[in-house]
Design a protein around this motif. Structure first.
Motif: not given
Length: 338
Positions: A33-39, A134-136, A181-183
């Protein structure tokens, strides 16, 4: 003189590696989910091999150091954002060729144990680093008037970034990323606002930003990695510090350690974050900061939003900051200037 990594643009790569704690299997969905937010910002992502979450660290110190340096020196990678902090990033310090990171620098982002790396990188090379979520934490919407790390790394050279006190903050608890996980919304529950501890009256202070997590950066004192006295900052310093979990007495001892080491000799102000660490009977974290710093003759402002209680300001080590605290409100402006 501060050198800033170039701002990120669409198509740039954000590298993800764990110089401290890795990711357990149950937190892998949150990582995605965090990586998707970056993308979603138009950036690509590259996840390294040093991500194992079964031990205290994500891998052997040599492997973690090598992967971190490789990402920071890769011309495609324009920011490196660890998933979160941890405990033992300090074991990397003598394994890194710091001077090699000054050429075409890359943003290094994080807080907590990651400040063990941010501070030496800025002090030893003059390269700006970013103390922020942080990333998370990236999927969370950062409320105004705060800025997330994704806003800062995209800012143009010379930009002025202004943030203010959070209207509300989260006083207790954390989201369970295994169950949710999507909070993406902070459950803020308590009125915010900054507090002047050393006296009364309005504050306007100016200086180069430097600081981080008390539980980790105090271990840099007396080493080449925490030599603040040698850092070129003729404008003075705005020192910011946050306690991740220690009680009020532990915070006082650490603040005195930094004081005795000269960390506040050139300070124009000290910012202290609110903390989840416990107070003691008759002795609060506010008392600890007054005890250690209250007679320095400079403003000491507490309850600032950059610690382990959400939400968080993004603070650039090396930026030229102006801190304002009046009856009308509180703010910090950061100029991304050499």
């Amino acid at each position: 003189m501060t050198t800033y990594p170039r701002p990120l643009v669409a198509g740039d790569v954000v590298g993800v590696t764990s110089p401290s704690a890795g990711i357990r299997d149950e937190h892998r969905p949150r990582l995605e989910v965090a990586l998707d937010a970056v993308r979603a910002r138009g950036w690509r992502t590259r996840v390294g091999n040093q991500m194992d979450g079964t031990g205290i660290a994500a891998g052997p110190a040599s492997a973690r150091a090598d992967e971190l340096v490789a990402m920071l020196r890769d011309p495609e990678v324009r920011a490196v954002v660890p998933p979160w902090g941890g405990e033992v990033a300090i074991d990397l310090l003598d394994r890194i060729d710091w001077a090699a990171l000054a050429d075409d620098p890359t943003w290094l982002v994080g807080f907590s144990d990651i400040s063990t790396l941010l501070v030496p990188l800025t002090l030893l090379t003059g390269v700006a680093t970013l103390h922020g979520p942080n990333l998370m934490d990236t999927p969370y919407r950062v409320p105004e008037p705060l800025l997330g790390w994704t806003d800062v790394v995209a800012a143009e050279p010379g930009a002025t970034l202004t943030q203010g006190a959070a209207v509300r903050y989260r006083a207790t608890g954390y989201d369970d990323w295994e169950l949710h996980p999507t909070a993406s919304e902070y459950a803020v529950d308590t009125p915010g606002g900054w507090t002047r501890l050393d006296g009364t009256g309005d504050v306007e202070a100016r200086g180069r930003l430097i600081g981080g997590c008390l539980e980790t950066i105090t271990h840099l004192v007396g080493t080449p990695y925490g030599d603040l006295a040698s850092w070129d900052a003729p404008e003075g310093l705005v020192v910011y510090l946050e306690s991740s979990e220690g009680n009020a007495a532990d915070a006082a001892r650490r603040l005195f350690q930094l004081r005795y080491a000269g960390w506040f000799d050139r300070a124009t102000a000290v910012l202290i974050a609110r903390t989840p660490g416990p107070d003691l009977p008759g002795y609060t974290h506010h008392d600890a900061a007054r005890h250690a710093l209250g007679d320095l003759g400079i403003p000491v402002i507490a309850d600032v939003d950059f610690g382990h209680l959400a939400p968080q300001l993004s603070l650039v080590n090396g930026a030229l900051a102006t801190v304002t605290h009046t009856g009308d409100g509180s703010s910090i402006s950061q100029e991304l200037v050499p």
